[in-house]
Design a protein around this motif. Structure first.
Motif, PDB file in Angstrom:
ATOM      1  N   ASN A  80      11.955  -2.984   8.643  1.00 53.39           N
ATOM      2  CA  ASN A  80      12.235  -3.592   7.349  1.00 53.39           C
ATOM      3  C   ASN A  80      11.111  -4.592   7.076  1.00 53.39           C
ATOM      4  O   ASN A  80      11.136  -5.734   7.536  1.00 53.39           O
ATOM      5  CB  ASN A  80      13.593  -4.291   7.380  1.00 53.39           C
ATOM      6  CG  ASN A  80      14.028  -4.782   6.012  1.00 53.39           C
ATOM      7  OD1 ASN A  80      13.289  -4.704   5.041  1.00 53.39           O
ATOM      8  ND2 ASN A  80      15.246  -5.303   5.932  1.00 53.39           N
ATOM      9  N   PHE A  81      10.097  -4.158   6.322  1.00 54.21           N
ATOM     10  CA  PHE A  81       8.878  -4.939   6.179  1.00 54.21           C
ATOM     11  C   PHE A  81       9.019  -6.048   5.134  1.00 54.21           C
ATOM     12  O   PHE A  81       9.585  -5.835   4.052  1.00 54.21           O
ATOM     13  CB  PHE A  81       7.708  -4.030   5.759  1.00 54.21           C
ATOM     14  CG  PHE A  81       7.335  -3.011   6.803  1.00 54.21           C
ATOM     15  CD1 PHE A  81       6.597  -3.371   7.922  1.00 54.21           C
ATOM     16  CD2 PHE A  81       7.722  -1.679   6.656  1.00 54.21           C
ATOM     17  CE1 PHE A  81       6.255  -2.422   8.877  1.00 54.21           C
ATOM     18  CE2 PHE A  81       7.377  -0.732   7.601  1.00 54.21           C
ATOM     19  CZ  PHE A  81       6.639  -1.115   8.713  1.00 54.21           C
ATOM     20  N   SER A  82       8.455  -7.212   5.466  1.00 48.84           N
ATOM     21  CA  SER A  82       8.378  -8.313   4.511  1.00 48.84           C
ATOM     22  C   SER A  82       7.116  -8.158   3.668  1.00 48.84           C
ATOM     23  O   SER A  82       6.205  -7.385   4.000  1.00 48.84           O
ATOM     24  CB  SER A  82       8.334  -9.652   5.260  1.00 48.84           C
ATOM     25  OG  SER A  82       7.117  -9.769   5.994  1.00 48.84           O
ATOM     26  N   LYS A 138      -0.556  -7.749   5.283  1.00 44.72           N
ATOM     27  CA  LYS A 138      -1.400  -7.718   6.482  1.00 44.72           C
ATOM     28  C   LYS A 138      -1.729  -6.277   6.892  1.00 44.72           C
ATOM     29  O   LYS A 138      -2.851  -5.982   7.299  1.00 44.72           O
ATOM     30  CB  LYS A 138      -0.704  -8.449   7.627  1.00 44.72           C
ATOM     31  CG  LYS A 138      -0.687  -9.969   7.473  1.00 44.72           C
ATOM     32  CD  LYS A 138      -0.067 -10.632   8.704  1.00 44.72           C
ATOM     33  CE  LYS A 138      -0.124 -12.156   8.591  1.00 44.72           C
ATOM     34  NZ  LYS A 138       0.486 -12.801   9.786  1.00 44.72           N
ATOM     35  N   LEU A 139      -0.742  -5.387   6.791  1.00 45.41           N
ATOM     36  CA  LEU A 139      -0.988  -3.989   7.142  1.00 45.41           C
ATOM     37  C   LEU A 139      -1.993  -3.344   6.186  1.00 45.41           C
ATOM     38  O   LEU A 139      -2.801  -2.505   6.589  1.00 45.41           O
ATOM     39  CB  LEU A 139       0.324  -3.196   7.118  1.00 45.41           C
ATOM     40  CG  LEU A 139       1.293  -3.469   8.269  1.00 45.41           C
ATOM     41  CD1 LEU A 139       2.646  -2.835   7.990  1.00 45.41           C
ATOM     42  CD2 LEU A 139       0.730  -2.941   9.586  1.00 45.41           C
ATOM     43  N   LYS A 140      -1.965  -3.772   4.940  1.00 40.26           N
ATOM     44  CA  LYS A 140      -2.878  -3.207   3.949  1.00 40.26           C
ATOM     45  C   LYS A 140      -4.326  -3.481   4.313  1.00 40.26           C
ATOM     46  O   LYS A 140      -5.212  -2.654   4.057  1.00 40.26           O
ATOM     47  CB  LYS A 140      -2.554  -3.781   2.572  1.00 40.26           C
ATOM     48  CG  LYS A 140      -3.293  -3.113   1.424  1.00 40.26           C
ATOM     49  CD  LYS A 140      -2.825  -3.666   0.091  1.00 40.26           C
ATOM     50  CE  LYS A 140      -3.547  -2.976  -1.068  1.00 40.26           C
ATOM     51  NZ  LYS A 140      -3.094  -3.525  -2.385  1.00 40.26           N
ATOM     52  N   ASN A 156      -5.662  -0.794   6.305  1.00 39.45           N
ATOM     53  CA  ASN A 156      -5.537   0.512   5.653  1.00 39.45           C
ATOM     54  C   ASN A 156      -4.253   1.246   6.032  1.00 39.45           C
ATOM     55  O   ASN A 156      -4.216   2.463   6.146  1.00 39.45           O
ATOM     56  CB  ASN A 156      -6.747   1.398   5.961  1.00 39.45           C
ATOM     57  CG  ASN A 156      -8.037   0.839   5.391  1.00 39.45           C
ATOM     58  OD1 ASN A 156      -8.061   0.387   4.242  1.00 39.45           O
ATOM     59  ND2 ASN A 156      -9.102   0.855   6.179  1.00 39.45           N
ATOM     60  N   ILE A 157      -3.184   0.473   6.242  1.00 41.75           N
ATOM     61  CA  ILE A 157      -1.848   1.021   6.469  1.00 41.75           C
ATOM     62  C   ILE A 157      -0.991   0.601   5.281  1.00 41.75           C
ATOM     63  O   ILE A 157      -0.839  -0.592   5.010  1.00 41.75           O
ATOM     64  CB  ILE A 157      -1.237   0.506   7.783  1.00 41.75           C
ATOM     65  CG1 ILE A 157      -2.101   0.927   8.975  1.00 41.75           C
ATOM     66  CG2 ILE A 157       0.186   1.028   7.947  1.00 41.75           C
ATOM     67  CD1 ILE A 157      -1.686   0.296  10.271  1.00 41.75           C
ATOM     68  N   TYR A 158      -0.438   1.578   4.573  1.00 43.69           N
ATOM     69  CA  TYR A 158       0.245   1.285   3.319  1.00 43.69           C
ATOM     70  C   TYR A 158       1.728   1.621   3.434  1.00 43.69           C
ATOM     71  O   TYR A 158       2.107   2.776   3.651  1.00 43.69           O
ATOM     72  CB  TYR A 158      -0.399   2.076   2.181  1.00 43.69           C
ATOM     73  CG  TYR A 158      -1.864   1.737   2.001  1.00 43.69           C
ATOM     74  CD1 TYR A 158      -2.248   0.635   1.238  1.00 43.69           C
ATOM     75  CD2 TYR A 158      -2.850   2.504   2.625  1.00 43.69           C
ATOM     76  CE1 TYR A 158      -3.589   0.309   1.090  1.00 43.69           C
ATOM     77  CE2 TYR A 158      -4.189   2.186   2.480  1.00 43.69           C
ATOM     78  CZ  TYR A 158      -4.559   1.083   1.714  1.00 43.69           C
ATOM     79  OH  TYR A 158      -5.877   0.747   1.569  1.00 43.69           O
ATOM     80  N   ASP A 166      10.667   1.042   5.685  1.00 39.88           N
ATOM     81  CA  ASP A 166       9.640   2.068   5.510  1.00 39.88           C
ATOM     82  C   ASP A 166       9.044   2.368   6.886  1.00 39.88           C
ATOM     83  O   ASP A 166       9.398   1.722   7.887  1.00 39.88           O
ATOM     84  CB  ASP A 166       8.565   1.599   4.538  1.00 39.88           C
ATOM     85  CG  ASP A 166       7.804   2.767   3.895  1.00 39.88           C
ATOM     86  OD1 ASP A 166       8.019   3.924   4.320  1.00 39.88           O
ATOM     87  OD2 ASP A 166       6.990   2.512   2.988  1.00 39.88           O
ATOM     88  N   ALA A 167       8.152   3.344   6.945  1.00 36.09           N
ATOM     89  CA  ALA A 167       7.571   3.737   8.228  1.00 36.09           C
ATOM     90  C   ALA A 167       6.165   4.259   8.024  1.00 36.09           C
ATOM     91  O   ALA A 167       5.789   4.687   6.931  1.00 36.09           O
ATOM     92  CB  ALA A 167       8.441   4.809   8.896  1.00 36.09           C
ATOM     93  N   PHE A 168       5.377   4.226   9.089  1.00 36.45           N
ATOM     94  CA  PHE A 168       4.074   4.867   9.113  1.00 36.45           C
ATOM     95  C   PHE A 168       3.863   5.447  10.505  1.00 36.45           C
ATOM     96  O   PHE A 168       4.539   5.069  11.471  1.00 36.45           O
ATOM     97  CB  PHE A 168       2.943   3.892   8.748  1.00 36.45           C
ATOM     98  CG  PHE A 168       2.762   2.747   9.705  1.00 36.45           C
ATOM     99  CD1 PHE A 168       1.902   2.847  10.804  1.00 36.45           C
ATOM    100  CD2 PHE A 168       3.442   1.543   9.523  1.00 36.45           C
ATOM    101  CE1 PHE A 168       1.729   1.799  11.686  1.00 36.45           C
ATOM    102  CE2 PHE A 168       3.273   0.485  10.402  1.00 36.45           C
ATOM    103  CZ  PHE A 168       2.410   0.611  11.485  1.00 36.45           C
ATOM    104  N   THR A 169       2.953   6.399  10.606  1.00 33.10           N
ATOM    105  CA  THR A 169       2.662   7.024  11.893  1.00 33.10           C
ATOM    106  C   THR A 169       1.222   6.734  12.300  1.00 33.10           C
ATOM    107  O   THR A 169       0.362   6.483  11.446  1.00 33.10           O
ATOM    108  CB  THR A 169       2.884   8.546  11.848  1.00 33.10           C
ATOM    109  OG1 THR A 169       2.033   9.116  10.856  1.00 33.10           O
ATOM    110  CG2 THR A 169       4.333   8.869  11.551  1.00 33.10           C
TER     111      THR A 169
END
Length: 284
Positions: free
Chosen positions: A10-12, A18-20, A23-25, A31-34
């Motif tokens: 559950n992203f704030s 920070k993930l952006k 290059n993680i969107y 949400d999730a990413f791999t």
């Protein structure tokens, strides 16, 4: 072999920002990413989420090279093509099916014998005694093998693929019926496993996310973590090209057998460019 991981949280808004920069969107909220395992990614996640970042990571899948696939005597298979839902999906007002398990699994009535049942653990399917029904002819597109929802260990193909590839290996098939008129569908048949492996699998704690002993069924059920090669057989599994495991797998109320193909069958499917399956080499 590459292991793909899934990061779910559950992203704030701050974490998304920070993930952006890496290059993680993802979106704010659940949400999730791999990603694939490498030191740089672990360092980035540690800096953003702290030392408990691994609590949000699960194994998504292991990707194998073709060399790893062709060097395996057997491969576990999963379908990347889903053909729809077995019928009937609900009771349709049939009073005879109101008792468990057919009040939950009406599509199994007169199709499989039920050897074990529990409202907590679900069911164990035994001998198939009837035909599976679908609403209509499946849409294959460019795929040639598939499965259906709720029966993911049951595989289907087209009559022509069956005649050319499976039948010469003495793999039997069964008609699939059109729900409502009980006539065989013409573009699909069910593939029948040749048998159950004569060997157990070498399953250890490194292979599983969950291992549950079910005393009332006198069995242990496994939920694999999909990390690395599929567990090896203790001994030769038998002279089969298309067969299932002794063990049961799943979680919650899901119970199923793992399905395997021989290297011989894998080569035939590959040579004929038959799509619809993911292959997981069994450890030698």
């Amino acid at each position: 072999m590459r292991i793909k991981y899934r990061f779910f949280k559950n992203f704030s808004f701050k974490e998304v920002s920070k993930l952006k920069t890496s290059n993680i969107y993802v979106d704010v909220g659940c949400d999730a990413f791999t990603f694939y395992e490498h030191d740089q990614m672990n360092e980035q996640l540690l800096s953003i989420f702290g030392s408990n970042y691994k609590n949000y990571i699960t194994v998504a899948k292991t990707e194998f090279s073709e060399n790893e696939r062709i060097n395996a005597d057997y491969l576990s298979i999963r379908s990347s093509k889903v053909l729809g839902y077995p019928q009937p999906e609900d009771l349709d007002g049939n009073d005879e099916l109101e008792k468990f398990p057919f009040n939950v699994f009406p599509y199994l009535n007169n199709v499989f014998e039920i050897t074990k049942k529990s409202e907590h653990f679900g069911i164990i399917r035994g001998k198939q005694i009837g035909n599976i029904s679908l609403l209509s002819e499946p849409k294959w597109n460019k795929k040639g093998i598939g499965t259906i929802y709720w029966l993911e260990d049951t595989f289907f193909t087209t009559p022509s693929i069956y005649e050319n590839i499976f039948k010469p290996l003495n793999i039997q098939s069964k008609s699939v019926m059109e729900y409502g008129n009980e006539k065989p569908l013409v573009t699909v048949v069910q593939l029948l496993p040749q048998g159950i492996s004569s060997s157990k699998l070498n399953i250890n704690d490194n292979n599983v996310d969950e291992k549950i002993h079910i005393p009332e069924w006198e069995m242990t059920r496994f939920h694999l973590n999909n990390q690395g090669f599929f567990p090896s057989f203790e001994n030769h599994p038998g002279n089969f090209d298309f067969f299932v495991s002794q063990e049961n797998f799943g979680s919650g109320c899901a119970n199923y057998k793992e399905v395997f193909v021989s290297q011989k069958l894998y080569q035939l499917l590959k040579k004929n460019n038959i799509k619809g399956l993911d292959y997981y080499p069994v450890k030698q």
